[in-house]
Design a protein around this motif. Structure first.
Motif, PDB file in Angstrom:
ATOM      1  N   GLY A  82       2.983  12.668   5.425  1.00  0.00           N
ATOM      2  CA  GLY A  82       3.059  11.223   5.998  1.00  0.00           C
ATOM      3  C   GLY A  82       2.568  10.174   5.432  1.00  0.00           C
ATOM      4  N   VAL A  83       3.488   8.794   5.273  1.00  0.00           N
ATOM      5  CA  VAL A  83       2.264   7.557   4.643  1.00  0.00           C
ATOM      6  C   VAL A  83       3.141   6.817   5.638  1.00  0.00           C
ATOM      7  N   THR A  84       2.288   6.440   5.824  1.00  0.00           N
ATOM      8  CA  THR A  84       1.624   4.593   7.065  1.00  0.00           C
ATOM      9  C   THR A  84       1.727   3.285   6.014  1.00  0.00           C
ATOM     10  N   LEU A  85       2.654   2.440   5.864  1.00  0.00           N
ATOM     11  CA  LEU A  85       1.910   1.279   5.322  1.00  0.00           C
ATOM     12  C   LEU A  85       0.997   0.579   5.842  1.00  0.00           C
ATOM     13  N   VAL A  86       0.285  -0.080   5.909  1.00  0.00           N
ATOM     14  CA  VAL A  86      -0.489  -1.463   6.909  1.00  0.00           C
ATOM     15  C   VAL A  86      -0.584  -2.773   6.403  1.00  0.00           C
ATOM     16  N   ALA A  87       0.090  -2.928   7.627  1.00  0.00           N
ATOM     17  CA  ALA A  87      -0.026  -5.269   6.845  1.00  0.00           C
ATOM     18  C   ALA A  87      -0.360  -5.080   8.443  1.00  0.00           C
ATOM     19  N   GLY A  88      -0.981  -6.549   7.509  1.00  0.00           N
ATOM     20  CA  GLY A  88      -1.743  -6.607   9.398  1.00  0.00           C
ATOM     21  C   GLY A  88      -3.146  -6.049   9.617  1.00  0.00           C
ATOM     22  N   GLU A 112     -11.965   1.959   9.160  1.00  0.00           N
ATOM     23  CA  GLU A 112     -13.204   2.506   8.690  1.00  0.00           C
ATOM     24  C   GLU A 112     -13.071   1.778   7.198  1.00  0.00           C
ATOM     25  N   GLN A 113     -11.930   1.941   6.627  1.00  0.00           N
ATOM     26  CA  GLN A 113     -11.076   2.043   5.687  1.00  0.00           C
ATOM     27  C   GLN A 113     -11.863   3.923   4.196  1.00  0.00           C
ATOM     28  N   ARG A 114     -11.861   5.067   5.333  1.00  0.00           N
ATOM     29  CA  ARG A 114     -12.822   6.204   4.967  1.00  0.00           C
ATOM     30  C   ARG A 114     -11.857   7.857   5.095  1.00  0.00           C
ATOM     31  N   LEU A 115     -11.830   8.516   4.721  1.00  0.00           N
ATOM     32  CA  LEU A 115     -11.179   9.469   4.855  1.00  0.00           C
ATOM     33  C   LEU A 115     -11.519   9.873   5.791  1.00  0.00           C
ATOM     34  N   ARG A 125      -2.950  21.630  13.679  1.00  0.00           N
ATOM     35  CA  ARG A 125      -3.830  22.533  14.242  1.00  0.00           C
ATOM     36  C   ARG A 125      -5.548  21.098  13.072  1.00  0.00           C
ATOM     37  N   SER A 126      -4.364  20.846  11.990  1.00  0.00           N
ATOM     38  CA  SER A 126      -5.513  20.152  10.942  1.00  0.00           C
ATOM     39  C   SER A 126      -5.113  19.200  10.676  1.00  0.00           C
ATOM     40  N   VAL A 127      -5.791  17.871  10.983  1.00  0.00           N
ATOM     41  CA  VAL A 127      -5.042  16.547  10.120  1.00  0.00           C
ATOM     42  C   VAL A 127      -6.482  16.012   9.108  1.00  0.00           C
ATOM     43  N   VAL A 128      -5.493  15.094   7.637  1.00  0.00           N
ATOM     44  CA  VAL A 128      -6.176  14.520   7.019  1.00  0.00           C
ATOM     45  C   VAL A 128      -5.483  13.360   7.167  1.00  0.00           C
ATOM     46  N   HIS A 129      -6.453  11.820   6.962  1.00  0.00           N
ATOM     47  CA  HIS A 129      -5.764  10.709   6.775  1.00  0.00           C
ATOM     48  C   HIS A 129      -6.818  10.172   5.849  1.00  0.00           C
ATOM     49  N   LEU A 130      -6.201   9.920   4.516  1.00  0.00           N
ATOM     50  CA  LEU A 130      -6.748   8.974   3.818  1.00  0.00           C
ATOM     51  C   LEU A 130      -6.259   7.465   3.110  1.00  0.00           C
ATOM     52  N   PRO A 131      -7.511   7.042   3.090  1.00  0.00           N
ATOM     53  CA  PRO A 131      -6.419   5.633   3.537  1.00  0.00           C
ATOM     54  C   PRO A 131      -6.191   5.685   1.839  1.00  0.00           C
ATOM     55  N   LEU A 132      -5.725   4.801   1.455  1.00  0.00           N
ATOM     56  CA  LEU A 132      -5.089   4.290  -0.048  1.00  0.00           C
ATOM     57  C   LEU A 132      -5.406   3.018  -0.109  1.00  0.00           C
ATOM     58  N   LEU A 133      -6.346   3.245  -1.013  1.00  0.00           N
ATOM     59  CA  LEU A 133      -6.913   1.307  -0.974  1.00  0.00           C
ATOM     60  C   LEU A 133      -6.451   0.535  -2.574  1.00  0.00           C
ATOM     61  N   VAL A 134      -5.980  -1.257  -2.827  1.00  0.00           N
ATOM     62  CA  VAL A 134      -5.659  -1.544  -3.377  1.00  0.00           C
ATOM     63  C   VAL A 134      -6.379  -2.789  -3.628  1.00  0.00           C
ATOM     64  N   GLY A 151      -9.335  -3.140  -2.473  1.00  0.00           N
ATOM     65  CA  GLY A 151     -10.536  -3.084  -1.277  1.00  0.00           C
ATOM     66  C   GLY A 151     -10.167  -3.079   0.495  1.00  0.00           C
ATOM     67  N   ARG A 152      -8.933  -3.058   0.099  1.00  0.00           N
ATOM     68  CA  ARG A 152      -7.689  -3.350   1.843  1.00  0.00           C
ATOM     69  C   ARG A 152      -7.516  -1.544   1.554  1.00  0.00           C
TER      70      ARG A 152
END
Length: 241
Positions: free
Chosen positions: A59-65, A99-102, A128-137, A139-140
């Protein structure tokens, strides 16, 4: 090598995998370039993740504010996990954004670092397993790519390395799609304002700067976007009351 011995022509399997991986990501970059729209770009990213990585869902979540918004998911089961974290403002997804991190949850059953409600919901939907990977543009965090597995330790170092590469391609593609969408909206807004100004100039014999000031005044008085005021004037031939 002995004298007269022919050099080996056997290819290094690792090199073959690297070339194959490079070809796959080159194809992804081309496909993302050809996709139009933010939602379409995100859909392409999650389906590529599902095909390229050993994950049950993506999945992908967009981040605004600073706040995530779910835009695409390959499995409706994970929607509850997303919603729970966004509403509670805590969990591995929120941590990845702040925290802008994996963030990797190798085994939900063995990891008690996260809220009990989130762990319970993950178990309920079979994650049972999850990965969340920030997509930085710039520096945000512009978005977060999430991977879900139905077995513990579903994502090894190779999977995470592939996910990192995918994240870089996805970050650029999503940022470009957002910029193009914003530009298209701006152009559309200018066209609408221009049409509305033309109506006012013809009806009330105004100069262009006067017509624009009328629209701007109505926009400020009614706390509405200039584009919306112009749209209503074009549709009704009347200024908002």
């Amino acid at each position: 090598m002995a004298d007269g011995e022919e050099p080996s022509t056997l290819a290094d399997p690792a090199e073959g995998r690297d070339r194959a991986g490079a070809a796959v990501f080159a194809q992804l970059a081309t496909e993302l370039h050809d996709v139009e729209g933010v939602e379409e770009t995100v859909e392409a990213v999650v389906h590529f993740a599902l095909a390229a990585l050993q994950c049950t869902a993506a999945g992908v979540t967009l981040v605004a504010g600073g706040r995530p918004e779910v835009l695409a998911s390959t499995d409706p089961r994970v929607a509850a996990l997303y919603r729970l974290q966004i509403e509670a403002d805590e969990g591995p997804l929120i941590t990845a954004v702040r925290e802008q991190r994996l963030v990797v949850v190798a085994d939900v059953d063995a990891d008690d670092d996260w809220p009990a409600a989130w762990i319970e919901q993950a178990r309920a939907v079979g994650v049972r397993s999850v990965v969340h990977l920030p997509l930085l543009v710039g520096g945000r965090v512009a978005a977060v790519l999430s991977l879900f597995g139905d077995t513990p330790n579903a994502f090894g170092p190779d999977d995470l390395a592939v996910a990192e590469i995918l994240a870089r391609h996805a970050a650029v593609a999503i940022a470009t799609a957002r910029e193009e969408a914003s530009l298209a909206q701006a152009i559309d807004a200018r066209k609408l304002v221009g049409q509305a100004m033309g109506i006012l100039m013809e009806r009330y014999d105004l100069e262009s700067d006067q017509a624009f000031e009328v629209l701007k005044r109505y926009s400020q008085q009614h706390n509405r976007k200039l584009r919306d005021v112009a749209q209503e004037l074009i549709e009704t031939r009347l200024l908002p009351r």
